[in-house]
Design an enzyme around this catalytic site. Sequence first.
Site, short mmCIF file in Angstrom:
data_model
loop_
_atom_site.label_atom_id
_atom_site.label_comp_id
_atom_site.label_asym_id
_atom_site.label_seq_id
_atom_site.Cartn_x
_atom_site.Cartn_y
_atom_site.Cartn_z
N GLU A 194 -13.48 7.22 -12.04
CA GLU A 194 -13.49 7.88 -10.73
C GLU A 194 -12.11 7.63 -10.14
O GLU A 194 -11.81 6.54 -9.68
CB GLU A 194 -14.61 7.26 -9.88
CG GLU A 194 -15.08 8.18 -8.79
CD GLU A 194 -14.28 7.97 -7.54
OE1 GLU A 194 -13.22 8.63 -7.42
OE2 GLU A 194 -14.70 7.17 -6.70
N CYS A 238 -10.88 8.26 -1.77
CA CYS A 238 -10.66 9.30 -2.79
C CYS A 238 -11.30 10.62 -2.38
O CYS A 238 -10.78 11.68 -2.66
CB CYS A 238 -11.19 8.82 -4.14
SG CYS A 238 -12.85 8.16 -4.04
P1 NDP Z 1 -4.93 0.78 -8.75
O1 NDP Z 1 -5.47 1.87 -9.57
O2 NDP Z 1 -3.71 0.10 -9.20
O3 NDP Z 1 -6.08 -0.35 -8.59
C1 NDP Z 1 -7.44 -0.12 -8.84
C2 NDP Z 1 -7.96 -1.16 -9.83
O4 NDP Z 1 -7.35 -0.94 -11.11
C3 NDP Z 1 -7.62 -2.59 -9.46
O5 NDP Z 1 -8.66 -3.44 -9.84
C4 NDP Z 1 -6.37 -2.87 -10.28
O6 NDP Z 1 -6.15 -4.24 -10.51
C5 NDP Z 1 -6.71 -2.14 -11.56
N1 NDP Z 1 -5.56 -1.78 -12.38
C6 NDP Z 1 -4.32 -1.41 -11.98
N2 NDP Z 1 -3.54 -1.14 -13.03
C7 NDP Z 1 -4.28 -1.34 -14.14
C8 NDP Z 1 -4.04 -1.25 -15.53
N3 NDP Z 1 -2.85 -0.90 -16.01
N4 NDP Z 1 -5.04 -1.52 -16.38
C9 NDP Z 1 -6.24 -1.89 -15.91
N5 NDP Z 1 -6.55 -2.01 -14.61
C10 NDP Z 1 -5.58 -1.73 -13.73
O7 NDP Z 1 -4.77 1.30 -7.30
P2 NDP Z 1 -3.76 0.81 -6.14
O8 NDP Z 1 -4.44 -0.26 -5.40
O9 NDP Z 1 -2.40 0.48 -6.65
O10 NDP Z 1 -3.66 2.14 -5.31
C11 NDP Z 1 -2.75 3.13 -5.74
C12 NDP Z 1 -3.32 4.51 -5.58
O11 NDP Z 1 -4.51 4.63 -6.36
C13 NDP Z 1 -3.76 4.87 -4.18
O12 NDP Z 1 -2.71 5.25 -3.39
C14 NDP Z 1 -4.73 5.99 -4.48
O13 NDP Z 1 -4.02 7.17 -4.73
C15 NDP Z 1 -5.41 5.53 -5.75
N6 NDP Z 1 -6.68 4.83 -5.49
C16 NDP Z 1 -7.82 5.53 -5.60
C17 NDP Z 1 -9.02 4.93 -5.30
C18 NDP Z 1 -10.29 5.67 -5.40
O14 NDP Z 1 -11.21 5.36 -4.67
N7 NDP Z 1 -10.40 6.60 -6.33
C19 NDP Z 1 -9.09 3.55 -4.83
C20 NDP Z 1 -7.82 2.88 -4.79
C21 NDP Z 1 -6.67 3.52 -5.10
P3 NDP Z 1 -5.03 -5.04 -9.66
O15 NDP Z 1 -5.42 -4.95 -8.23
O16 NDP Z 1 -5.13 -6.41 -10.21
O17 NDP Z 1 -3.72 -4.38 -9.94
#
Ligand code: NDP
Length: 453
Positions: free
Chosen positions: A227, A261
């Site tokens: 998602e 999102c």
């Molecule tokens: P991320 O996608 O980085 O974080 C979401 C989760 O993924 C966190 O648990 C993070 O861990 C993990 N993650 C990040 N990079 C990796 C990787 N390479 N492999 C595995 N897991 C990973 O989101 P951000 O917080 O940086 O937000 C950035 C953008 O993402 C936002 O501006 C928005 O556009 C989108 N977003 C969308 C969401 C939604 O509800 N669909 C929610 C949040 C963000 P960790 O925190 O340890 O890096």
Amino acid sequence: MQSTNPATERPVREYESHSDGDIDEALERATTAFEDWRARPIEERQTKLGDVATVLRENAEEYARLITTEMGKPIAEARSEVEKCAWVCEYYAEHAAAHLSDERLATIPEADTKVVYEPLGAVLAVMPWNYPFWQVFRFAAPTLTAGNVGLLKHASNVPGCALAIEEIFAEAGYPEGVFTTLLVGSSDVERVLADDRVKAATLTGSEYAGRKVAETAGYHLKKTVLELGGSGPFLVLDDADLDTAVETAVTARYMNTGQSCIAAKRFIVVDDAYDEFVDRFTAAVAELTVGDPAAEETDIGPLAKGKFVDELHEQVEGSIEAGASLELGGERLDRTGHYYAPTVLADVPRSAPAACEETFGPVAAVFGVDDEREAVDLANDSRFGLGASVWTEDRDRGEQVGRQLETGSVFVNELVKSDPRVPFGGIKASGYGRELSKQGIREFVNRKTLWVQ
Ligand code: NDP
């Protein structure tokens, strides 16, 4: 691992990350727990889920304050989030068994054939900070009740929420190992997911993180649900009820300080209604109260991380350079905390960042179009395909427009929302798979065909 209050920019608490040994032990405990948990009658798992709802309600204020402290959500919205978590637990406590009951296949007269739904084992959930409780419960309520066990790798900025959720399951009487929080960074995800003891994964977050998880899961042939982001269109047709459309548009965009999102991000308004919509929408957004998320009257809090303010401001500036007109906001607020002014951009060109990229904060992009056909075309002109909202007094017309939209869901005369009773998920760069309802609980199961001659 450290949590920081985005409203004060001060550290809240430090947590020790889990070591390799801790992770190994957690995976072992989860594997052992699965054998016992899956064998229990689903009715018992449903009852336990009902107990989770009770724990959530009993401690709602404490959890809401924790959410607000760690990621800056206005307190009233944090309370609603906890309430919604209790609701999803109650929903599956009531419906899980029916959603997973054997399905007899009447099309095969020569044998007794059916599909039965069996759990897979340990499912890894990589979750984001924006709804730090809801995103987890949306995964855990159906997945655990189907007989799986859960491993949570939460976003690194909400470790307190991650541990509180583990504690909630323990308090509700879940056996050890059925729900485990791993306090690990994103660089540990690949290794955990590659482990044979982990059978599947779900991720809610950015497109980049989604691709990474899908890549690893693909190599190891493990099922995933993703998602990811969205740039939801909100179509206002010429016969829309503007009073309700404007009021809902404000909530749809600015809820959770715009960090959702499924938030409406692109407001596509047919010519006849355009000027009035822009005026009324901008006036309503100007009324929002920006401030301390712990204060009851606050509508708009800080963004969850400082870097999000910079990224959002770049998108706003880029959109203005591309030709959008700034109706409101467009700047960082000069105060402590990661605050960005509620912003409205109008006459946004299709090439602007606010049109092509996801804006994850309090920024609305309004587009004028000549007619319904152009509205649909513009709505579909996006890499994303999560949810769409259509506004018209003619419900049949709304449904016809809805059928033409390339999104995982369409809501006519309603904002896009995730509701336990209906499937939720996207297409295109918004991901794949479904959460919630009957479809959601059937994602992490073996849909086994049983043919008895
Ligand atoms: P991320 O996608 O980085 O974080 C979401 C989760 O993924 C966190 O648990 C993070 O861990 C993990 N993650 C990040 N990079 C990796 C990787 N390479 N492999 C595995 N897991 C990973 O989101 P951000 O917080 O940086 O937000 C950035 C953008 O993402 C936002 O501006 C928005 O556009 C989108 N977003 C969308 C969401 C939604 O509800 N669909 C929610 C949040 C963000 P960790 O925190 O340890 O890096």
